[in-house]
Design a protein around this motif. Structure first.
Motif, mmCIF file in Angstrom:
data_model
loop_
_atom_site.group_PDB
_atom_site.id
_atom_site.type_symbol
_atom_site.label_atom_id
_atom_site.label_comp_id
_atom_site.label_asym_id
_atom_site.label_seq_id
_atom_site.Cartn_x
_atom_site.Cartn_y
_atom_site.Cartn_z
ATOM 1 N N PHE A 105 1.718 -12.924 7.788
ATOM 2 C CA PHE A 105 0.581 -12.358 7.052
ATOM 3 C C PHE A 105 1.036 -11.178 6.190
ATOM 4 O O PHE A 105 0.665 -11.071 5.020
ATOM 5 N N MET A 106 1.859 -10.305 6.768
ATOM 6 C CA MET A 106 2.297 -9.129 6.004
ATOM 7 C C MET A 106 3.204 -9.536 4.835
ATOM 8 O O MET A 106 3.148 -8.931 3.770
ATOM 9 N N ASP A 107 4.032 -10.574 5.021
ATOM 10 C CA ASP A 107 4.849 -11.070 3.907
ATOM 11 C C ASP A 107 3.950 -11.519 2.752
ATOM 12 O O ASP A 107 4.207 -11.211 1.585
ATOM 13 N N SER A 108 2.889 -12.247 3.083
ATOM 14 C CA SER A 108 1.957 -12.715 2.042
ATOM 15 C C SER A 108 1.238 -11.530 1.406
ATOM 16 O O SER A 108 1.025 -11.492 0.192
ATOM 17 N N PHE A 109 0.863 -10.573 2.243
ATOM 18 C CA PHE A 109 0.185 -9.359 1.770
ATOM 19 C C PHE A 109 1.044 -8.689 0.691
ATOM 20 O O PHE A 109 0.547 -8.299 -0.368
ATOM 21 N N HIS A 110 2.359 -8.592 0.971
ATOM 22 C CA HIS A 110 3.259 -7.954 0.002
ATOM 23 C C HIS A 110 3.470 -8.836 -1.219
ATOM 24 O O HIS A 110 3.543 -8.341 -2.340
ATOM 25 N N ALA A 111 3.555 -10.158 -1.004
ATOM 26 C CA ALA A 111 3.747 -11.067 -2.145
ATOM 27 C C ALA A 111 2.561 -10.989 -3.101
ATOM 28 O O ALA A 111 2.706 -11.179 -4.301
ATOM 29 N N LEU A 112 1.381 -10.699 -2.568
ATOM 30 C CA LEU A 112 0.183 -10.546 -3.413
ATOM 31 C C LEU A 112 0.087 -9.133 -3.980
ATOM 32 O O LEU A 112 -0.872 -8.803 -4.687
ATOM 33 N N ASN A 113 1.083 -8.301 -3.658
ATOM 34 C CA ASN A 113 1.097 -6.902 -4.110
ATOM 35 C C ASN A 113 -0.219 -6.198 -3.754
ATOM 36 O O ASN A 113 -0.832 -5.533 -4.584
ATOM 37 N N LEU A 114 -0.631 -6.360 -2.489
ATOM 38 C CA LEU A 114 -1.832 -5.684 -1.991
ATOM 39 C C LEU A 114 -1.402 -4.355 -1.383
ATOM 40 O O LEU A 114 -0.387 -4.305 -0.667
ATOM 41 N N LEU A 115 -2.125 -3.298 -1.685
ATOM 42 C CA LEU A 115 -1.778 -1.990 -1.126
ATOM 43 C C LEU A 115 -1.965 -2.036 0.383
ATOM 44 O O LEU A 115 -3.007 -2.480 0.872
ATOM 45 N N GLU A 116 -0.949 -1.575 1.100
ATOM 46 C CA GLU A 116 -1.034 -1.622 2.567
ATOM 47 C C GLU A 116 -2.027 -0.599 3.079
ATOM 48 O O GLU A 116 -2.035 0.539 2.618
ATOM 49 N N PRO A 117 -2.849 -0.984 4.048
ATOM 50 C CA PRO A 117 -3.716 0.010 4.679
ATOM 51 C C PRO A 117 -2.863 1.128 5.277
ATOM 52 O O PRO A 117 -1.698 0.900 5.620
ATOM 53 N N GLU A 118 -3.458 2.306 5.412
ATOM 54 C CA GLU A 118 -2.727 3.441 5.982
ATOM 55 C C GLU A 118 -2.315 3.133 7.414
ATOM 56 O O GLU A 118 -1.291 3.584 7.877
ATOM 57 N N LYS A 119 -3.138 2.365 8.096
ATOM 58 C CA LYS A 119 -2.783 2.004 9.469
ATOM 59 C C LYS A 119 -3.232 0.574 9.772
ATOM 60 O O LYS A 119 -4.338 0.179 9.414
ATOM 61 N N ILE A 120 -2.351 -0.168 10.431
ATOM 62 C CA ILE A 120 -2.691 -1.529 10.865
ATOM 63 C C ILE A 120 -2.644 -1.541 12.395
ATOM 64 O O ILE A 120 -1.655 -1.106 12.984
ATOM 65 N N CYS A 121 -3.727 -1.996 13.016
ATOM 66 C CA CYS A 121 -3.853 -1.878 14.477
ATOM 67 C C CYS A 121 -3.977 -3.252 15.121
ATOM 68 O O CYS A 121 -4.822 -4.060 14.702
ATOM 69 N N ARG A 122 -3.154 -3.483 16.127
ATOM 70 C CA ARG A 122 -3.289 -4.723 16.911
ATOM 71 C C ARG A 122 -4.345 -4.521 17.981
ATOM 72 O O ARG A 122 -4.330 -3.522 18.699
ATOM 73 N N ALA A 123 -5.234 -5.496 18.119
ATOM 74 C CA ALA A 123 -6.318 -5.395 19.108
ATOM 75 C C ALA A 123 -5.775 -5.099 20.506
ATOM 76 O O ALA A 123 -6.345 -4.299 21.240
ATOM 77 N N THR A 124 -4.651 -5.730 20.859
ATOM 78 C CA THR A 124 -4.133 -5.567 22.226
ATOM 79 C C THR A 124 -3.595 -4.160 22.496
ATOM 80 O O THR A 124 -3.317 -3.823 23.642
ATOM 81 N N ASP A 125 -3.421 -3.352 21.447
ATOM 82 C CA ASP A 125 -2.991 -1.961 21.671
ATOM 83 C C ASP A 125 -4.173 -1.046 21.988
ATOM 84 O O ASP A 125 -3.989 0.160 22.182
ATOM 85 N N TYR A 126 -5.387 -1.598 22.002
ATOM 86 C CA TYR A 126 -6.577 -0.754 22.186
ATOM 87 C C TYR A 126 -7.426 -1.197 23.388
ATOM 88 O O TYR A 126 -8.623 -0.932 23.422
ATOM 89 N N VAL A 127 -6.792 -1.869 24.341
ATOM 90 C CA VAL A 127 -7.572 -2.405 25.459
ATOM 91 C C VAL A 127 -8.084 -1.279 26.373
ATOM 92 O O VAL A 127 -9.207 -1.348 26.874
ATOM 93 N N LYS A 128 -7.271 -0.220 26.551
ATOM 94 C CA LYS A 128 -7.755 0.924 27.340
ATOM 95 C C LYS A 128 -9.017 1.503 26.708
ATOM 96 O O LYS A 128 -10.005 1.807 27.388
ATOM 97 N N GLU A 129 -8.978 1.647 25.379
ATOM 98 C CA GLU A 129 -10.143 2.176 24.659
ATOM 99 C C GLU A 129 -11.321 1.204 24.775
ATOM 100 O O GLU A 129 -12.476 1.618 24.859
#
Ligand code: AMP
Ligand code: ZN
Length: 449
Positions: A105-129
């Motif tokens: 997905f990120m390779d395609s994101f860059h190929a489309l020259n889309l500005l990267e969000p300041e932060k990209i979060c994986r759902a599984t990193d927020y299970v405690k929250e």
């Protein structure tokens, strides 16, 4: 800057919460398969939103999630977890599947020259929250427990139907009772799912004394709370998210913090292909790789998307994509012309373009202005590139001195009426992707593709 706000169903003047930074959240992909071109249309529209905000002088802080757990095949509370299904199909672990498709997905994101969000979060990193959020919802009296999990009681949130104009009575009448007859209302949804004994679900966390995993909608409420703080300025997604996913995000955040989630909600319409919905059964699921195989760059597709409006009815055809590709080539050759014969302009076009974009992101009108303005300087083209991210300048480098010398040789050959040599040089240059036009002002080179 005016934006159409789904929450108020009106075109509104954008007023940020703080003049410092605009807080934005984009619902990201479920990372279990290669996205189709329709999925990418949404990220292209939001790229235009970000670039327009930046052009207006705003600083942007955008967060996007990657759904790597909990999104079930039904989009509701039944069916298999899409990641688990993907893992079974590919004979990989769920973690391997998520890693693979996040990278892709990120390779395609860059190929489309889309500005990267300041932060990209994986759902599984927020299970405690997520667990803390469920604790809060339980404590605040918005949930009930079934054999299947912890459910949100939508009757407890008086405004539940408001965002999407839902007809809850009708929903009740049409409800499928066979599934989870423990559900109090058809619109109720799982904020936490229990894993039943014997059930295969590799991603599991112990909570409330048994293994389980978060419901799909929860991650967005949780990540926004952890990374941006609600309310945020702008929340984006596809129109499919209005009646369920976003409605549920709003309900959860209210139940957790008593706050609104976002001030402006932007939703893009779905694109169709050859007049039909994109679907496996129709066999029209094209990826960016499929377009590349047919000779189209991701940026040709980006231009095609930006030729229309994020709320418009869009019908993708390969003829249309071909026209977009030609438009991009035409713009690149106008830049090539600028490199050879720079013109002086008063830079007015940039103002006009921003005016069009400030009118609810009307890129189609901006493109018409580009086509209809004969004098566009290199500085203007640079500005066009920062507004749309089409890499027009980058993909139109000046040709080498060696090629320029060949063009001079050809001009000399023509002057000497040596047509054979002139043709040979033309042919040699065409093999390098450059074509020569003979004009009263001399020979002008252009790119062939
Ligand atoms: P998903 O990974 O399925 O959650 O989809 C990612 C994004 O693509 C979501 O915001 C969807 O609303 C959006 N989307 C899905 N299909 C289309 C389509 N045909 N046209 C435009 N956007 C789409
Ligand atoms: Zn979301």
């Amino acid at each position: 800057m005016k934006l159409y706000n789904t929450a108020t169903k009106k075109l509104e003047t954008f007023k940020p919460i703080s003049n410092e930074v605009v807080k934005i959240y984009t619902c990201g992909p479920t990372v279990y398969s290669s996205p189709h071109i329709g999925n990418f249309a949404s990220y292209i529209y939001w790229d235009l939103l970000i670039r327009t905000l930046i052009a207006n002088g705003y600083k942007v802080n955008r967060v996007m999630n990657m759904t790597d757990v909990g999104h079930l095949t039904s989009d509701g509370d039944d069916g298999e977890d899409k990641l688990e299904k993907g893992a079974r199909k590919e004979n990989k672990t769920v973690w391997e599947v998520a890693d693979f498709y996040i990278n892709e997905f990120m390779d395609s994101f860059h190929a489309l020259n889309l500005l990267e969000p300041e932060k990209i979060c994986r759902a599984t990193d927020y299970v405690k929250e997520d667990m803390a959020a469920v604790d809060a919802m339980i404590k605040n009296g918005f949930t009930y427990e079934t054999a299947d999990g912890i459910y949100f009681d939508t009757a407890k949130f008086a405004d539940y139907a408001k965002f999407a104009n839902l007809d809850l009575e009708n929903l009740k009448a049409g409800a499928r009772v066979e599934f989870s007859n423990e559900k109090r209302n058809p619109s109720d949804f799982a904020v936490w799912k229990f894993i039943q004994p014997g059930e295969k679900h590799a991603m599991r966390w112990d909570y409330l004394g048994r293994p389980g995993y978060p419901g799909w909608h929860l991650e967005c409420s949780t990540i926004i709370n952890a990374e941006l703080g609600e309310p945020i300025d702008i929340h984006t997604g596809g129109i499919d998210h209005i009646p369920v996913h976003h409605t549920n995000e709003i309900a959860q955040t209210y139940a957790i913090s008593g706050k609104a989630l976002a001030n402006y909600w932007l939703h893009c319409n779905f694109i169709n292909i050859d007049g039909q919905r994109i679907a496996k059964s129709t066999g029209n699921i094209y990826t960016l790789a499929d377009l590349a195989e047919r000779g189209f760059s991701p940026l040709d597709y980006k231009l095609w998307v930006l030729q229309g409006h994020f709320q418009g009815d869009r019908n993708f055809t390969f003829e249309g994509l071909d026209a977009a590709k030609n438009r991009r080539l035409n713009w690149k050759n106008r830049i090539a012309m600028e490199l050879q014969h720079p013109q002086k302009t008063d830079g007015k076009i940039s103002e006009k373009l921003l005016e069009a974009l400030n009118n609810n992101l009307n890129s189609a009108e901006a493109f018409a202005i580009i086509d209809n303005t004969t004098e566009i300087s290199l500085d203007d083209w640079r500005n066009i590139d920062s507004l749309f991210g089409l890499k027009l300048i980058e993909e139109t480098p000046d040709i080498s001195d060696e090629y320029k010398a060949l063009i001079k040789d050809r001009e000399a050959a023509r002057a000497a009426k040596d047509w054979q040599k002139s043709d040979d040089i033309r042919h040699e240059l065409e093999l390098k992707g450059i074509t020569i036009k003979d004009t009263p002002d001399g020979s002008i080179w252009q790119y062939l593709k």
